[in-house]
Design a protein around this motif. Structure first.
Motif, PDB file in Angstrom:
ATOM      1  N   UNK A   1       0.562  -6.333  -8.841  1.00  0.00           N
ATOM      2  CA  UNK A   1      -0.554  -6.686  -9.719  1.00  0.00           C
ATOM      3  C   UNK A   1      -1.808  -5.886  -9.392  1.00  0.00           C
ATOM      4  N   UNK A   2      -2.060  -5.602  -8.126  1.00  0.00           N
ATOM      5  CA  UNK A   2      -3.264  -4.859  -7.740  1.00  0.00           C
ATOM      6  C   UNK A   2      -3.111  -3.356  -7.944  1.00  0.00           C
ATOM      7  N   UNK A   3      -1.895  -2.881  -8.165  1.00  0.00           N
ATOM      8  CA  UNK A   3      -1.669  -1.462  -8.354  1.00  0.00           C
ATOM      9  C   UNK A   3      -1.639  -0.656  -7.078  1.00  0.00           C
ATOM     10  N   UNK A   4      -1.514  -1.313  -5.931  1.00  0.00           N
ATOM     11  CA  UNK A   4      -1.532  -0.607  -4.643  1.00  0.00           C
ATOM     12  C   UNK A   4      -0.132  -0.253  -4.165  1.00  0.00           C
ATOM     13  N   UNK A   5       0.847  -1.135  -4.416  1.00  0.00           N
ATOM     14  CA  UNK A   5       2.196  -0.948  -3.892  1.00  0.00           C
ATOM     15  C   UNK A   5       3.155  -0.617  -5.033  1.00  0.00           C
ATOM     16  N   UNK A   6       4.044   0.326  -4.768  1.00  0.00           N
ATOM     17  CA  UNK A   6       5.067   0.730  -5.722  1.00  0.00           C
ATOM     18  C   UNK A   6       6.432   0.464  -5.103  1.00  0.00           C
ATOM     19  N   UNK A   7       7.354  -0.075  -5.896  1.00  0.00           N
ATOM     20  CA  UNK A   7       8.714  -0.374  -5.430  1.00  0.00           C
ATOM     21  C   UNK A   7       9.700   0.491  -6.197  1.00  0.00           C
ATOM     22  N   UNK A   8      10.650   1.092  -5.484  1.00  0.00           N
ATOM     23  CA  UNK A   8      11.674   1.942  -6.084  1.00  0.00           C
ATOM     24  C   UNK A   8      13.040   1.486  -5.581  1.00  0.00           C
ATOM     25  N   UNK A   9      14.026   1.595  -6.463  1.00  0.00           N
ATOM     26  CA  UNK A   9      15.387   1.228  -6.102  1.00  0.00           C
ATOM     27  C   UNK A   9      16.376   2.263  -6.594  1.00  0.00           C
ATOM     28  N   UNK A  10      17.342   2.613  -5.728  1.00  0.00           N
ATOM     29  CA  UNK A  10      18.399   3.565  -6.071  1.00  0.00           C
ATOM     30  C   UNK A  10      19.738   2.888  -5.816  1.00  0.00           C
ATOM     31  N   UNK A  11      20.503   2.678  -6.886  1.00  0.00           N
ATOM     32  CA  UNK A  11      21.757   1.946  -6.767  1.00  0.00           C
ATOM     33  C   UNK A  11      22.877   2.790  -6.179  1.00  0.00           C
ATOM     34  N   UNK A  12      22.778   4.092  -6.258  1.00  0.00           N
ATOM     35  CA  UNK A  12      23.854   4.956  -5.755  1.00  0.00           C
ATOM     36  C   UNK A  12      24.062   4.775  -4.256  1.00  0.00           C
ATOM     37  N   UNK A  13      22.989   4.705  -3.507  1.00  0.00           N
ATOM     38  CA  UNK A  13      23.077   4.553  -2.051  1.00  0.00           C
ATOM     39  C   UNK A  13      22.541   3.207  -1.584  1.00  0.00           C
ATOM     40  N   UNK A  14      22.164   2.324  -2.520  1.00  0.00           N
ATOM     41  CA  UNK A  14      21.652   1.008  -2.131  1.00  0.00           C
ATOM     42  C   UNK A  14      20.355   1.077  -1.370  1.00  0.00           C
ATOM     43  N   UNK A  15      19.418   1.884  -1.834  1.00  0.00           N
ATOM     44  CA  UNK A  15      18.165   2.108  -1.119  1.00  0.00           C
ATOM     45  C   UNK A  15      17.025   1.379  -1.806  1.00  0.00           C
ATOM     46  N   UNK A  16      16.134   0.785  -1.012  1.00  0.00           N
ATOM     47  CA  UNK A  16      14.963   0.064  -1.503  1.00  0.00           C
ATOM     48  C   UNK A  16      13.738   0.601  -0.776  1.00  0.00           C
ATOM     49  N   UNK A  17      12.681   0.872  -1.560  1.00  0.00           N
ATOM     50  CA  UNK A  17      11.492   1.522  -1.005  1.00  0.00           C
ATOM     51  C   UNK A  17      10.248   0.872  -1.593  1.00  0.00           C
ATOM     52  N   UNK A  18       9.291   0.510  -0.716  1.00  0.00           N
ATOM     53  CA  UNK A  18       7.977   0.032  -1.144  1.00  0.00           C
ATOM     54  C   UNK A  18       6.950   0.992  -0.558  1.00  0.00           C
ATOM     55  N   UNK A  19       6.142   1.577  -1.437  1.00  0.00           N
ATOM     56  CA  UNK A  19       5.262   2.680  -1.070  1.00  0.00           C
ATOM     57  C   UNK A  19       3.827   2.352  -1.458  1.00  0.00           C
ATOM     58  N   UNK A  20       2.893   2.560  -0.509  1.00  0.00           N
ATOM     59  CA  UNK A  20       1.469   2.402  -0.793  1.00  0.00           C
ATOM     60  C   UNK A  20       0.901   3.792  -1.061  1.00  0.00           C
ATOM     61  N   UNK A  21       0.597   4.047  -2.337  1.00  0.00           N
ATOM     62  CA  UNK A  21       0.279   5.419  -2.732  1.00  0.00           C
ATOM     63  C   UNK A  21      -1.108   5.851  -2.267  1.00  0.00           C
ATOM     64  N   UNK A  22      -2.055   4.923  -2.097  1.00  0.00           N
ATOM     65  CA  UNK A  22      -3.409   5.322  -1.693  1.00  0.00           C
ATOM     66  C   UNK A  22      -3.416   5.879  -0.270  1.00  0.00           C
ATOM     67  N   UNK A  23      -2.725   5.216   0.641  1.00  0.00           N
ATOM     68  CA  UNK A  23      -2.670   5.679   2.038  1.00  0.00           C
ATOM     69  C   UNK A  23      -1.459   6.549   2.327  1.00  0.00           C
ATOM     70  N   UNK A  24      -0.562   6.698   1.325  1.00  0.00           N
ATOM     71  CA  UNK A  24       0.643   7.514   1.464  1.00  0.00           C
ATOM     72  C   UNK A  24       1.505   7.031   2.633  1.00  0.00           C
ATOM     73  N   UNK A  25       1.732   5.730   2.702  1.00  0.00           N
ATOM     74  CA  UNK A  25       2.553   5.136   3.759  1.00  0.00           C
ATOM     75  C   UNK A  25       3.611   4.248   3.127  1.00  0.00           C
ATOM     76  N   UNK A  26       4.696   4.028   3.883  1.00  0.00           N
ATOM     77  CA  UNK A  26       5.785   3.173   3.432  1.00  0.00           C
ATOM     78  C   UNK A  26       5.564   1.762   3.965  1.00  0.00           C
ATOM     79  N   UNK A  27       5.552   0.795   3.066  1.00  0.00           N
ATOM     80  CA  UNK A  27       5.471  -0.608   3.465  1.00  0.00           C
ATOM     81  C   UNK A  27       6.848  -1.123   3.848  1.00  0.00           C
ATOM     82  N   UNK A  28       7.859  -0.694   3.114  1.00  0.00           N
ATOM     83  CA  UNK A  28       9.235  -1.119   3.359  1.00  0.00           C
ATOM     84  C   UNK A  28      10.160   0.034   3.001  1.00  0.00           C
ATOM     85  N   UNK A  29      11.115   0.301   3.879  1.00  0.00           N
ATOM     86  CA  UNK A  29      12.102   1.345   3.627  1.00  0.00           C
ATOM     87  C   UNK A  29      13.424   0.874   4.201  1.00  0.00           C
TER      88      UNK A  29
END
Length: 942
Positions: free
Chosen positions: A314-342
């Protein structure tokens, strides 16, 4: 031992397919994992999986704005409505068709689904509605598209929604029937329209197509022909009132932008408040753009596989991505360019698992050659080892838990340091053979390995890595090796239908080989090393005495196993003889219960002494797996062709990438979504937790955790009519602590036990602990251990005093009945180890601060000494000044007395005016000069 285990969590799988979803506050992320839904708490670093299951894999999930209702839909269109707060299922519903998209309106009153070419809008179930007999009431069906719908997006005021389709158009619809004129078609793209979004003011619409085109639409005046313009001008001239004619308005393309990428657009999302656009591509790349200027902010990649879904909080700070081929989940904070969850699960099936000695971690090994370490409390993967070059077949912990051993088909056994997270030893045999089982001596000095290629058991030294010996005797491949926890007795099983017990340091057999009636598949040694249980191919579990080799118990498990039918089977599961045996078994830590599983859909728990089945657990209800169906379905059968599900329909897919198939025909392992084969439900490894409060099973669906800790049961102990909460509170007010504590345990209400426990003063702990009946010792230790682990109680010293006094007064009883206290003592030990590590880590972090404080203290002491010296010198100077002032005052007094007799006035150095004669003045000046010289000599001496 308790048998009321229930499903509590799913590890090893973080994303399968479908859409990701942030909660309204942006702190939780919902992810579909097969036919279940997992929730990741990104703030508290925890995860859990909902207990309910779908019949097939989930494709869409949605959460209303109030965060009370969760709606999930599987591939057949069957929906389950869940209370998100209490995690209970409210209603089942069938939309009778595949659902491409599912979205709640921003106000939460409606939700829209896209099924094939139609949009269905339903009212959200509400308890305030009167005379509502159905939870789901359909509001309206919208049509207009000529191909399948791909996405739905609501406006901020919940009045309109815009849809996209494979027919390369977008359509705007109004929720209310009195605004039919709003409906409009937006055409112009040359490929599938993936997404369409409203901006915050709802005056601009952005549409994104699969070929990488971004169109900006605005509501402007509709253009007219020149003749019509001339007629309108003539009419305006003739009009006497000079009234302006309103021109028709419409949505028009005002800007076209292109991503210019070599790959196709796979997913996109838009944040209206910050005008942030996120686009994911099929090559694993994602980009961030600032609209409406179309300025690219960032361009990153999460791998070589396609990004199937992306979401923004909702705040627009965190982005979540999912790839079903390898079962990968990623949460990315684009302002600081850091991974919250990988996080990423195993690509292939799990072959083996093991608990750490303190029960806080689970290690899994897979066919993909990777070892993953999972934290039990948080559910996250902590570290991944990938040094093995082939499938990993078995893993074992050392007794202390700081070293992990693994064996692989690449012909190596590796030792891993779990403190520095590195491979520090590699063990190999004289010949290159594929190892399939290992065992570690309790002392940590010896490691043994077995293989299906050779009939020998190889023995290595852990410290030196040298091959010490090879144990010969088996006449078939080695299937399993196991050491006991108390001594160095090694038990081995083989396909030659024998079990052998070895004295590893004496290099001989302890007893004669134990003969079996069938091939041995798995064995487990009781923790006290007195019994060994073995599972054979004929479906029996046999228990032998290690010292004598005599058979003690025999369990027939064939009638307890639910094998299930495969898709191509022409018979029901009841008549199936497939996999009626266990391939993995394990003892509980009290030695009274045994659990087994295999290539079937059941996990069975047995009471060994009575040889009875305590409980049976169903591994999965996912019908997309072979072995989960029980009966034949005639509706899915075709005369002469067999099951309808076996017909390959991929060649009729509308997308080229869906029609292409580069997989190996007949492959039974790897990606479960392959169309060439259906994955089979099975459990490859199972083990009890050292705390005896949970067990883990490595299955096709992932790492299943069953626990008894997460559920509150009213289980009174020795309850009488006189024991009430009021009586407990009354005893507590009268300071009868022992009576109140015993009554609270008998009532077995957690909050009352907690209240009484923390009301006992420090000076009374020793007295209460000494007089506590032994029957309540297990209960109070369980309570304290749960208090330390689960509730994170701040009264650390208070709890330690309780533990110290209980162990001091009841240590002998605990030693005699150690299996009853195994769980609580393990939890306490784990907590103390954790606190000890935290203290050591805090000490390391504060080293520089301590050095700074030490240096600052020394500097401060030096400054204080200098200040004292300066004070002493100042006092000495002040005393000299006072003496001079006194002498001046005396001299001035004499001069004042003489001032009236002489006529000439003279002003002294201290400002006093007096009169003296010329001769006396000269004499006084000479005297003053002599006095000044004397003072200078005194100062120099000082």
């Amino acid at each position: 031992m308790k048998s009321d285990f229930r499903f509590s969590n799913l590890l090893g799988t973080v994303y399968r397919q479908g859409n990701l979803l942030f909660s309204e506050d942006g702190t939780k992320l919902l992810s579909p994992v097969g036919n279940r839904v997992s929730c990741f708490d990104l703030i508290n670093n925890r995860s859990f999986t909902f207990e309910y299951e779908h019949r097939k894999n989930i494709v869409r999930i949605a959460l209303n704005k109030q965060q009370t209702l969760l709606l999930s839909v599987d591939e057949d269109g069957r929906a389950i409505l869940v209370n998100f707060i209490s995690k209970t299922v409210l209603h089942h519903f069938n939309f009778k068709g595949s659902v491409e998209d599912l979205q709640f309106s921003p106000d939460g009153h409606y939700f829209a689904i896209g099924t094939t070419k139609f949009i269905q809008v339903w009212k959200t179930p509400d308890v305030t509605e009167d005379r509502q007999f159905s939870p789901f009431i359909r509001h309206r069906i919208y049509s207009g598209h000529y191909n399948d719908i791909l996405s739905i997006n609501w406006s901020n005021d919940s009045r309109f929604f815009i849809t996209t389709s494979k027919d390369m158009t977008s359509k705007i619809y109004s929720l209310h029937s009195d605004e039919k004129s709003v409906a409009m078609t937006l055409a112009g793209h040359r490929d599938y329209v993936i997404k369409a979004f409203f901006n915050e003011t709802q005056e601009i619409i952005y549409t994104i197509s699969k070929d990488g085109a971004l169109f900006k639409w605005e509501y402007t005046e509709r253009p007219t022909d020149e003749s019509e313009d001339e007629e309108e001008e003539d009419d305006e001239d003739e009009d006497d009132n000079d009234e302006k004619i309103e021109k028709p308005m419409s949505w028009r393309i005002t800007a076209k932008n292109f991503f210019h990428s070599d790959s196709k657009v796979k997913c996109a999302t838009f944040h209206p408040k910050t005008n942030l656009l996120v686009v994911g591509f099929t090559n694993g790349e994602f980009r961030l753009y600032d609209l409406p200027d179309f300025n690219m902010i960032q361009q990153l990649s999460m791998g070589q596989n396609a990004i199937d879904t992306c979401e923004v909080n909702k705040t627009g700070e965190w982005l979540a991505f999912g790839s079903s081929k390898v079962g990968q989940l990623l949460v990315y904070e684009w302002a600081s360019e850091t991974y919250i969850l990988k996080q990423q699960g195993h690509f292939d099936s799990v072959n083996s698992l093991t608990y750490s000695p303190d029960g806080s971690r689970i290690v899994t090994a897979s066919d993909d050659g990777k070892i993953k370490i999972w934290d039990v409390n948080s559910g996250f993967c902590l570290y991944t080892f990938s040094e093995h070059n082939s499938s990993i077949t078995d893993i074992k912990f050392s007794k202390k838990g700081n070293v992990l051993f693994s064996c692989s088909l690449d012909g190596t056994i590796r030792a891993w340091d779990l403190i520095r997270f590195r491979n520090f030893k590699t063990y190999t045999a004289t010949d290159r053979i594929q190892f399939n089982c290992i065992a570690v001596d309790p002392s940590g000095e010896i490691i043994v390995g077995g293989s299906q290629d050779s009939f020998e058991i190889f023995v290595w030294s852990v410290q030196t890595g040298q091959l010490l010996d090879s144990l010969n005797g088996h006449e078939g491949p080695i299937s399993c090796l196991s050491f006991g926890n108390e001594n160095s007795v090694l038990v081995s099983s083989s396909w030659d239908k024998t079990i052998r017990v070895w004295n590893i340091f004496g290099r001989n057999l302890s007893v004669e080989p134990i003969e079996l009636k069938s091939d041995a598949l798995s064995l487990t040694v009781r923790p006290d090393c007195k019994e060994v249980a073995v599972s054979t191919l004929d479906g029996y579990i046999t228990v032998f005495d290690i010292e004598t080799g005599n058979q003690i118990h025999l369990i027939d498990s064939k009638r307890d196993i639910l094998s299930g039918r495969h898709l191509e089977d022409r018979f029901t599961s009841k008549n199936s003889a497939r996999s009626k045996y266990f391939t993995t078994i394990n003892y509980s830590y009290d030695g009274l219960t045994l659990i087994g599983a295999g290539n079937n859909n059941s996990i069975c728990m047995y009471d060994i002494s009575n040889e009875v089945l305590l409980k049976r657990f169903i591994v999965s209800q996912n019908l997309q797996l072979n072995g989960t169906q029980e009966f034949l379905n005639s509706n899915r059968m075709i005369d002469g062709a067999g099951p309808l599900d076996l017909i390959d329909e991929a060649g009729e897919a509308s997308d080229v990438e869906d029609r292409l198939d580069s997989t190996i025909p007949g492959s039974k392992r790897g990606d479960p979504s392959l169309r060439n084969t259906r994955p089979e439900v099975r459990v490859t490894s199972i083990q009890f937790s050292p705390t005896s409060s949970a067990f883990a099973a490595g299955s096709t669906e992932g790492l299943l955790i069953y626990s008894v800790d997460n559920f509150t049961l009213f289980d009174p102990f020795d309850l009488d009519l006189d024991i009430t909460p009021e009586a407990i509170v009354e005893a507590l007010t009268e300071k009868e602590y022992l009576m109140a504590l015993v009554m609270a345990f008998r009532l077995n209400e957690t909050h009352l036990i907690h209240q009484v426990y923390e009301s006992i003063s420090l000076k009374d702990i020793k007295l209460v602990a000494s007089d506590l009946p032994v029957i309540y010792v297990t209960k109070i230790l369980d309570f304290i251990s749960d208090l330390l682990i689960l509730e994170d109680n701040p009264h650390f010293e208070y709890n330690l005093l309780w533990i110290k006094n209980i162990l001091e007064f009841h240590g002998q009883y605990i030693n005699l009945n150690k299996f009853e206290f195994q769980s609580s003592l393990k939890k306490i030990q784990r907590f103390l180890n954790k606190v000890g590590k935290d203290v050591v880590l805090l000490n390391k972090r504060n080293n520089y601060l301590l050095e700074y404080l030490t240096v600052a203290r020394d500097l401060k002491e030096d400054d204080e000494e200098e200040a004292v010296i300066e004070d002493v010198e100042m006092e000495v100077d002040e005393e000299d000044d006072e003496d001079e002032e006194e002498e001046d005052e005396e001299l001035n007094g004499d001069e004042e007395e003489l001032g009236g007799w002489f006529g000439k006035e003279v002003k002294s150095s201290n400002g006093i005016v007096f009169s003296v004669s010329d001769e006396e003045q000269d004499d006084n000046e000479d005297d003053n000069e002599d006095e000044d010289d004397d003072e200078e000599e005194e100062d120099s001496d000082d």
